[in-house]
Scaffold this motif. Structure first.
Motif, PDB file in Angstrom:
ATOM      1  N   ASP A  95      25.801  -1.642   0.084  1.00 21.09           N
ATOM      2  CA  ASP A  95      26.906  -2.106  -0.762  1.00 21.09           C
ATOM      3  C   ASP A  95      26.637  -1.838  -2.241  1.00 21.09           C
ATOM      4  O   ASP A  95      27.570  -1.593  -3.009  1.00 21.09           O
ATOM      5  N   ALA A  96      25.379  -1.884  -2.653  1.00 23.70           N
ATOM      6  CA  ALA A  96      25.068  -1.833  -4.082  1.00 23.70           C
ATOM      7  C   ALA A  96      24.707  -0.442  -4.599  1.00 23.70           C
ATOM      8  O   ALA A  96      24.948  -0.133  -5.766  1.00 23.70           O
ATOM      9  N   ALA A  97      24.116   0.397  -3.763  1.00 22.24           N
ATOM     10  CA  ALA A  97      23.674   1.715  -4.221  1.00 22.24           C
ATOM     11  C   ALA A  97      24.866   2.654  -4.370  1.00 22.24           C
ATOM     12  O   ALA A  97      25.855   2.533  -3.648  1.00 22.24           O
ATOM     13  N   PRO A  98      24.810   3.606  -5.294  1.00 20.88           N
ATOM     14  CA  PRO A  98      25.892   4.581  -5.438  1.00 20.88           C
ATOM     15  C   PRO A  98      26.090   5.381  -4.148  1.00 20.88           C
ATOM     16  O   PRO A  98      25.141   5.564  -3.373  1.00 20.88           O
ATOM     17  N   GLU A  99      27.297   5.868  -3.939  1.00 20.18           N
ATOM     18  CA  GLU A  99      27.574   6.644  -2.727  1.00 20.18           C
ATOM     19  C   GLU A  99      26.718   7.898  -2.650  1.00 20.18           C
ATOM     20  O   GLU A  99      26.415   8.391  -1.565  1.00 20.18           O
ATOM     21  N   ARG A 100      26.316   8.430  -3.803  1.00 23.48           N
ATOM     22  CA  ARG A 100      25.516   9.659  -3.823  1.00 23.48           C
ATOM     23  C   ARG A 100      24.061   9.403  -3.460  1.00 23.48           C
ATOM     24  O   ARG A 100      23.307  10.334  -3.176  1.00 23.48           O
ATOM     25  N   ALA A 101      23.633   8.135  -3.491  1.00 22.92           N
ATOM     26  CA  ALA A 101      22.213   7.816  -3.332  1.00 22.92           C
ATOM     27  C   ALA A 101      21.733   8.128  -1.919  1.00 22.92           C
ATOM     28  O   ALA A 101      22.410   7.837  -0.930  1.00 22.92           O
ATOM     29  N   LEU A 102      20.568   8.720  -1.841  1.00 22.45           N
ATOM     30  CA  LEU A 102      19.911   8.980  -0.566  1.00 22.45           C
ATOM     31  C   LEU A 102      19.072   7.764  -0.203  1.00 22.45           C
ATOM     32  O   LEU A 102      18.264   7.303  -1.005  1.00 22.45           O
ATOM     33  N   LEU A 103      19.278   7.236   1.005  1.00 20.24           N
ATOM     34  CA  LEU A 103      18.583   6.020   1.431  1.00 20.24           C
ATOM     35  C   LEU A 103      17.510   6.389   2.450  1.00 20.24           C
ATOM     36  O   LEU A 103      17.808   6.878   3.540  1.00 20.24           O
ATOM     37  N   LEU A 104      16.251   6.132   2.100  1.00 19.79           N
ATOM     38  CA  LEU A 104      15.109   6.553   2.903  1.00 19.79           C
ATOM     39  C   LEU A 104      14.247   5.354   3.274  1.00 19.79           C
ATOM     40  O   LEU A 104      14.020   4.472   2.448  1.00 19.79           O
ATOM     41  N   SER A 105      13.771   5.348   4.502  1.00 20.06           N
ATOM     42  CA  SER A 105      12.913   4.248   4.966  1.00 20.06           C
ATOM     43  C   SER A 105      11.549   4.777   5.374  1.00 20.06           C
ATOM     44  O   SER A 105      11.435   5.792   6.064  1.00 20.06           O
ATOM     45  N   SER A 106      10.504   4.067   4.972  1.00 15.56           N
ATOM     46  CA  SER A 106       9.135   4.426   5.344  1.00 15.56           C
ATOM     47  C   SER A 106       8.730   3.864   6.699  1.00 15.56           C
ATOM     48  O   SER A 106       7.560   3.993   7.092  1.00 15.56           O
ATOM     49  N   THR A 107       9.660   3.257   7.423  1.00 19.61           N
ATOM     50  CA  THR A 107       9.331   2.627   8.698  1.00 19.61           C
ATOM     51  C   THR A 107       8.554   3.561   9.616  1.00 19.61           C
ATOM     52  O   THR A 107       8.795   4.764   9.659  1.00 19.61           O
ATOM     53  N   SER A 108       7.628   2.985  10.379  1.00 16.95           N
ATOM     54  CA  SER A 108       6.870   3.771  11.350  1.00 16.95           C
ATOM     55  C   SER A 108       7.308   3.504  12.777  1.00 16.95           C
ATOM     56  O   SER A 108       6.780   4.120  13.715  1.00 16.95           O
ATOM     57  N   THR A 109       8.280   2.597  12.968  1.00 21.26           N
ATOM     58  CA  THR A 109       8.666   2.215  14.334  1.00 21.26           C
ATOM     59  C   THR A 109      10.170   2.126  14.565  1.00 21.26           C
ATOM     60  O   THR A 109      10.619   2.253  15.702  1.00 21.26           O
ATOM     61  N   LEU A 110      10.953   1.890  13.526  1.00 20.43           N
ATOM     62  CA  LEU A 110      12.377   1.603  13.708  1.00 20.43           C
ATOM     63  C   LEU A 110      13.233   2.835  13.440  1.00 20.43           C
ATOM     64  O   LEU A 110      12.844   3.720  12.679  1.00 20.43           O
ATOM     65  N   LEU A 111      14.415   2.873  14.074  1.00 16.32           N
ATOM     66  CA  LEU A 111      15.298   4.029  13.970  1.00 16.32           C
ATOM     67  C   LEU A 111      16.483   3.726  13.044  1.00 16.32           C
ATOM     68  O   LEU A 111      16.889   2.570  12.901  1.00 16.32           O
ATOM     69  N   PRO A 112      17.047   4.763  12.416  1.00 16.86           N
ATOM     70  CA  PRO A 112      18.105   4.550  11.416  1.00 16.86           C
ATOM     71  C   PRO A 112      19.319   3.788  11.933  1.00 16.86           C
ATOM     72  O   PRO A 112      19.836   2.918  11.231  1.00 16.86           O
ATOM     73  N   THR A 155       0.811  -1.211   0.000  1.00 21.71           N
ATOM     74  CA  THR A 155       0.000   0.000   0.000  1.00 21.71           C
ATOM     75  C   THR A 155       0.845   1.263   0.000  1.00 21.71           C
ATOM     76  O   THR A 155       0.621   2.182  -0.801  1.00 21.71           O
ATOM     77  N   ILE A 156       1.832   1.331   0.893  1.00 21.60           N
ATOM     78  CA  ILE A 156       2.668   2.527   0.985  1.00 21.60           C
ATOM     79  C   ILE A 156       3.556   2.652  -0.248  1.00 21.60           C
ATOM     80  O   ILE A 156       3.698   3.743  -0.823  1.00 21.60           O
ATOM     81  N   GLY A 157       4.135   1.555  -0.677  1.00 21.81           N
ATOM     82  CA  GLY A 157       4.980   1.582  -1.864  1.00 21.81           C
ATOM     83  C   GLY A 157       4.223   2.068  -3.089  1.00 21.81           C
ATOM     84  O   GLY A 157       4.749   2.870  -3.875  1.00 21.81           O
ATOM     85  N   LEU A 158       2.992   1.616  -3.264  1.00 19.44           N
ATOM     86  CA  LEU A 158       2.191   2.053  -4.411  1.00 19.44           C
ATOM     87  C   LEU A 158       1.901   3.550  -4.346  1.00 19.44           C
ATOM     88  O   LEU A 158       1.891   4.237  -5.370  1.00 19.44           O
ATOM     89  N   GLY A 159       1.673   4.059  -3.135  1.00 20.26           N
ATOM     90  CA  GLY A 159       1.453   5.490  -2.989  1.00 20.26           C
ATOM     91  C   GLY A 159       2.679   6.294  -3.376  1.00 20.26           C
ATOM     92  O   GLY A 159       2.590   7.304  -4.079  1.00 20.26           O
ATOM     93  N   TRP A 160       3.858   5.840  -2.932  1.00 22.12           N
ATOM     94  CA  TRP A 160       5.111   6.511  -3.309  1.00 22.12           C
ATOM     95  C   TRP A 160       5.323   6.445  -4.820  1.00 22.12           C
ATOM     96  O   TRP A 160       5.709   7.444  -5.447  1.00 22.12           O
TER      97      TRP A 160
END
Length: 322
Positions: free
Chosen positions: A107-124, A16-21
């Motif tokens: 390991d796989a994403a470029p160093e420039r890539a911004l990594l974002l999580s939709s989590t509602s409970t967990l911390l980075p 559901t959340i992924g489809l909205g994004w």
């Protein structure tokens, strides 16, 4: 960056959340790479676009099938995030799963890539425990539905670099969201804590027979829900104090307010409670189908946002004319 020069967002998960994004990013002209192991992922995304696109700003002029042409599907996580500018992850709320996922993504994403999580409970810091560099991992927690509701709670960890937070805020603003950076991490963040407090008393009042579920929803939509669509609780109670503002309101009612907090209910989530609430919800809402209910909700949300935008635009025009 895609061949067309558009930023590429890798969306992990097509729930559901992924489809909205996905809908939001496509509506703002981005290319999207969907990571999902579901063999029917393409048809799921297309159906999601058909449901959600009409409630985007200007969505009536957008063709879901044309938007789908800017989506690629990659079931392998590492390949999905290669060359991505942004990764928006929507995996289940399982810490071990997310730790392994971010090890792979890091390991796989470029160093420039911004990594974002939709989590509602967990911390980075917890999610990035197995990463070589978790400094670019930021929580970007949306409020369902992410293609409609503007809020994104941006949460950093102790290891998160300040520039990653700035990049996250800039990215979400670029796709029409309203990011709020939490000044310190707190369990379940802010919006869900507020929602949970209201839900607690809602369940208590229904279970005590004070109102029915339908009546309680009416109370909220015809009073505080309407108020909070335009001003927040502190703003509202500041006005409630008249010329003296919030200071006067709290000074006059502060002791009584503390007493009222002590009177709030603490319902237990027993099987009986769950069954009673579930049965009533199914009676009230079960006849229309999930997709219809989502569309009905989003149309109403869009109407409120459009009306508020028109008010703001009218005020700006009046101000410039003056």
């Amino acid at each position: 960056m895609s061949k067309a020069g558009r930023p590429t967002v890798a969306v992990i998960g097509a729930g559901t959340i992924g489809l909205g994004w996905i809908t939001l990013f496509l509506g703002h002209g981005l290319d999207v790479r969907v990571n999902s192991r579901r063999p029917e992922a393409r048809s799921v995304v297309l159906q999601g676009l058909r449901t959600f696109v009409p409630t985007l700003p200007g969505g009536a002029a957008l063709d879901p099938e044309e938007l789908l042409e800017r989506v690629t599907f990659e079931p392998d996580v590492a390949r999905a995030v290669q060359d991505a500018d942004v990764v928006q992850e929507n995996a289940p709320e399982d810490l071990l799963l997310k730790q392994e996922l971010y090890r792979l993504v890091g390991d796989a994403a470029p160093e420039r890539a911004l990594l974002l999580s939709s989590t509602s409970t967990l911390l980075p810091d917890a999610m990035g425990e197995r990463m070589k560099d978790s400094g670019r991992l930021v929580v970007g927690h949306p409020f369902n539905s992410p293609h409609i509701i503007p809020l994104v709670e941006v949460v950093a960890g102790e290891r998160t670099r300040p520039e990653s937070v700035t990049e996250a805020v800039d990215f979400y603003r670029s796709v029409g969201r309203t990011p709020v950076v939490l000044r310190r991490p707190v369990a379940r963040f802010v919006a869900n804590r507020l929602q949970s407090a209201l839900l607690q008393e809602s369940i208590h009042l229904v279970r005590e027979g004070v109102v029915t579920m339908e009546e309680l929803d009416t109370v909220v939509t015809q009073s505080i829900g309407l108020r909070w669509a335009t001003i927040g609780p502190f703003h509202a109670f500041h006005l409630g104090g008249g010329e003296g503002g919030l200071r006067k309101w709290l000074g006059r009612l502060g002791v009584g307010l503390e007493n009222s907090w002590a009177e709030l209910g603490s319902p237990r989530m027993t099987e009986e409670t769950i069954d009673a609430l579930g049965s009533e919800a199914e009676r009230l809402f079960g006849g229309k189908g999930y997709a219809h209910l989502c569309l009905e909700r989003d149309v109403r949300h869009r109407a409120v946002l459009d009306a508020l935008a028109a008010v703001e635009a009218g005020g700006a025009e009046r101000g410039s004319a003056a």
